[in-house]
Design an enzyme around this catalytic site. Structure first.
Site, PDB file in Angstrom:
ATOM      1  CG  ASP A  47      43.597  44.307  44.100  1.00 44.39           C
ATOM      2  OD1 ASP A  47      43.993  43.221  43.646  1.00 44.39           O
ATOM      3  OD2 ASP A  47      44.382  45.191  44.510  1.00 44.39           O
ATOM      4  CB  VAL A  48      37.222  42.445  41.701  1.00 35.26           C
ATOM      5  CG1 VAL A  48      35.724  42.512  41.487  1.00 35.26           C
ATOM      6  CG2 VAL A  48      37.958  42.975  40.477  1.00 35.26           C
TER       7      VAL A  48
END
Length: 252
Positions: free
Chosen positions: A130-131
């Site tokens: 998750d960026v």
């Protein structure tokens, strides 16, 4: 022949199906079992299911719900949420799940990628990152529903995940989540450069054209979406949907 995959992504909270925007304000949109039954009828390539409570609350995976979903599904399933040990992963596979998604647990302990891959096969081990964009440029991996920064560079970790035996990488853009204004194409391009593994991208799809744009550029890739396959129309009425065969063929 390998083809792109178009993958609905479902979020589970308190046993219900929810949708978020930028990983915040989860909105209840229905019963996950009912959603799985509907997707069965639509010849979905693959279905990804993420329990967004498990890691945050330190919970075990909800084996009862996972089993109910697997029993109803007639498509390949990927499950993520709360998996911290090889034993938990094996139990989930035993319930009928084909792929297991790992995130915060492998960021803390990358060896877990190898341990699970050695036990169940690399093709079943998916690393989810998750960026979020950093204020002054670049990207950072976050955990705990986008609340906890890790300081980890996603592109470096993609390389490590491949070296440790992951079978697939999922890149999820927190900034684009639920916004429905298109994927972060720069993020996708940079992530794709780091690995030869199968890769799936998530976060931002607002139309089939958004999906087509990614497929045209990267060809054999998984393109996942949440809101696009749960909502319909400008008022976002809840309606489970998925492109029919003719629509999918045009995207390829």
């Amino acid at each position: 022949m390998l083809r792109p995959r178009i993958i609905p992504s479902l979020l589970i909270q308190d046993n219900g199906l929810v949708k978020t925007v930028n990983f915040k304000n989860p909105k209840y949109v229905g019963d996950p079992i009912n959603a799985v039954r509907i997707f069965n009828e639509k010849s979905v390539d693959e279905l990804a299911i993420f329990d967004i409570d498990a890691t945050v609350k330190g919970l075990e995976p909800n084996y009862s719900l996972i089993e109910r979903i697997a029993n109803q599904s007639r498509m390949p399933l990927c499950y993520g949420g709360g998996v911290k040990t090889v034993e938990q992963a094996q139990r989930i596979f035993g319930l009928g799940i084909e792929k297991i998604a790992l995130s915060s647990s492998v960021l803390q302990n990358p060896q877990l990628i190898t341990d699970i891959a050695d036990r169940v096969g690399a093709q079943s081990v998916i690393v989810v990152l998750d960026v979020k964009k950093k204020l002054f440029g670049g990207y950072e991996v976050f955990t705990h529903n986008g609340k906890k920064g890790t300081g980890i560079n996603p592109f470096k970790f993609i390389k490590e995940a491949q070296q440790r035996g992951a079978g697939e990488i999922v890149i999820n853009s927190i900034d684009q989540d639920g916004v429905m204004k298109g994927y972060d194409l720069t993020l996708i391009d940079k992530a794709r450069e780091q690995t030869s593994l199968p890769m799936t991208v998530l976060g931002g799809a607002g139309s089939l054209e958004d999906i087509q744009q990614v497929i045209n550029k990267h060809k054999i890739i998984g393109v996942a979406a949440g809101s696009l396959f749960v909502f319909k129309g400008v008022y976002k009425a809840v309606l489970i949907n998925y492109p029919v065969k003719e629509e999918k063929e045009k995207l390829f």
